[in-house]
Scaffold this motif. Sequence first.
Motif, PDB file in Angstrom:
ATOM      1  N   SER A 283      -7.686  -4.009  11.097  1.00  0.00           N
ATOM      2  CA  SER A 283      -7.968  -3.186   9.920  1.00  0.00           C
ATOM      3  C   SER A 283      -7.610  -3.937   8.640  1.00  0.00           C
ATOM      4  O   SER A 283      -7.068  -5.042   8.668  1.00  0.00           O
ATOM      5  N   ASN A 284      -7.886  -3.277   7.520  1.00  0.00           N
ATOM      6  CA  ASN A 284      -7.481  -3.795   6.212  1.00  0.00           C
ATOM      7  C   ASN A 284      -6.275  -3.027   5.684  1.00  0.00           C
ATOM      8  O   ASN A 284      -6.082  -2.877   4.482  1.00  0.00           O
ATOM      9  N   GLY A 285      -5.453  -2.541   6.596  1.00  0.00           N
ATOM     10  CA  GLY A 285      -4.374  -1.627   6.217  1.00  0.00           C
ATOM     11  C   GLY A 285      -3.254  -2.222   5.410  1.00  0.00           C
ATOM     12  O   GLY A 285      -2.539  -1.502   4.698  1.00  0.00           O
ATOM     13  N   ARG A 286      -3.059  -3.538   5.502  1.00  0.00           N
ATOM     14  CA  ARG A 286      -1.890  -4.116   4.842  1.00  0.00           C
ATOM     15  C   ARG A 286      -1.903  -3.893   3.332  1.00  0.00           C
ATOM     16  O   ARG A 286      -0.856  -3.630   2.722  1.00  0.00           O
ATOM     17  N   GLU A 287      -3.060  -3.995   2.734  1.00  0.00           N
ATOM     18  CA  GLU A 287      -3.126  -3.811   1.287  1.00  0.00           C
ATOM     19  C   GLU A 287      -2.690  -2.406   0.901  1.00  0.00           C
ATOM     20  O   GLU A 287      -1.960  -2.211  -0.080  1.00  0.00           O
ATOM     21  N   ALA A 288      -3.128  -1.406   1.670  1.00  0.00           N
ATOM     22  CA  ALA A 288      -2.733  -0.022   1.385  1.00  0.00           C
ATOM     23  C   ALA A 288      -1.246   0.191   1.633  1.00  0.00           C
ATOM     24  O   ALA A 288      -0.608   1.030   0.981  1.00  0.00           O
ATOM     25  N   ALA A 289      -0.676  -0.560   2.590  1.00  0.00           N
ATOM     26  CA  ALA A 289       0.740  -0.399   2.911  1.00  0.00           C
ATOM     27  C   ALA A 289       1.651  -0.878   1.785  1.00  0.00           C
ATOM     28  O   ALA A 289       2.829  -0.494   1.731  1.00  0.00           O
ATOM     29  N   ARG A 290       1.136  -1.699   0.881  1.00  0.00           N
ATOM     30  CA  ARG A 290       1.978  -2.195  -0.216  1.00  0.00           C
ATOM     31  C   ARG A 290       2.495  -1.052  -1.087  1.00  0.00           C
ATOM     32  O   ARG A 290       3.568  -1.155  -1.688  1.00  0.00           O
ATOM     33  N   GLU A 291       1.739   0.036  -1.131  1.00  0.00           N
ATOM     34  CA  GLU A 291       2.154   1.188  -1.939  1.00  0.00           C
ATOM     35  C   GLU A 291       3.459   1.796  -1.429  1.00  0.00           C
ATOM     36  O   GLU A 291       4.204   2.420  -2.199  1.00  0.00           O
ATOM     37  N   VAL A 292       3.721   1.641  -0.129  1.00  0.00           N
ATOM     38  CA  VAL A 292       4.932   2.225   0.461  1.00  0.00           C
ATOM     39  C   VAL A 292       5.836   1.129   1.014  1.00  0.00           C
ATOM     40  O   VAL A 292       6.483   1.302   2.038  1.00  0.00           O
ATOM     41  N   SER A 293       5.893   0.004   0.333  1.00  0.00           N
ATOM     42  CA  SER A 293       6.841  -1.035   0.740  1.00  0.00           C
ATOM     43  C   SER A 293       8.256  -0.496   0.587  1.00  0.00           C
ATOM     44  O   SER A 293       8.535   0.364  -0.257  1.00  0.00           O
TER      45      SER A 293
END
Length: 312
Positions: A283-293
């Motif tokens: 997936s491309n999920g890592r970019e979205a995960a940056r919001e909840v680092s």
Amino acid sequence: MHALELVTNSRSRFFNQQIRHLEAGGVRTTTLAVPGDRDYGGGGVDGRSPVDYLRFYPTVLRHSFRDYDLVHANYGLTGPAAVAQPSLPVVLSLWGTDLMGPFGPVSAACARLADAVVVMSPEMASRLDGECHVIPHGVDLDRFAPAPPAEARAELGWNPSASHVLFPYPAGREVKNYPRAERVVDLARERVDGDVEFHTVSGVSHERMPVYMNAADALLLTSRREGSPNSVKEAMACNLPVVSVDVGDVRARLDGVSPSYVRDSDDGLATALADVLADGERSNGREAAREVSVQRTNERLREVYRDVVADA
């Protein structure tokens, strides 16, 4: 600042991650855990006897007269001990099942008495009367990062020619609904060519979990209740596709993440899972995960601490 941290399970990897980052940001912490052992197959309160929670209060009371700036109750069932002590301002963090499960009224009552309330999702916030801060548990993007799946499977000894579905919870933890996950995987097997292996993973150190995330082809979530499930955010950080029921903040977290799916029925979940396994794409999920680092979420939590102490 010195915070007295109350928690039901001091071995919780998400709680300990939070503590590490609070201390890195300059907050001293002392942790008190509810006595007794959790038993996911047992009865009582959170798998403990109510007596364990009664025994917890005198310990909290004694500590409340020491040199702390605030008490932070992590999980709603630690709330009564926190709000009953007379000395320190209280931050109450609700994690999901504590508000939406059978003891939700206890958590809601404590929220009305706390100086600040932190919840994991807007859905949780909507269940409470007063103001609260939506701050989900953060994900460590340094630890949870994409790695070659073939290497991760070789490290774990997984079949390199099979598809692998990850269920990172104890099978006996009722709220995670393992029987439904098993049904969904069985249905998906009928719709894909080749072998599909289903891995229930629990008791693994947090340091090892990225290996499982990178070895798997999909993460499956079938929970009855959640706040902001950490496994979903960690899967996103590893670019692992997620197939989930519509629970907690999962739909919002997966918005724009592809391939990943939120479905309601067993058939819908199985179809989505089969599509993910057939495509075999990350997936491309890592970019979205940056919001909840974890760095972002813990800075917001420290801001809550500062505001509560300033107002005390």
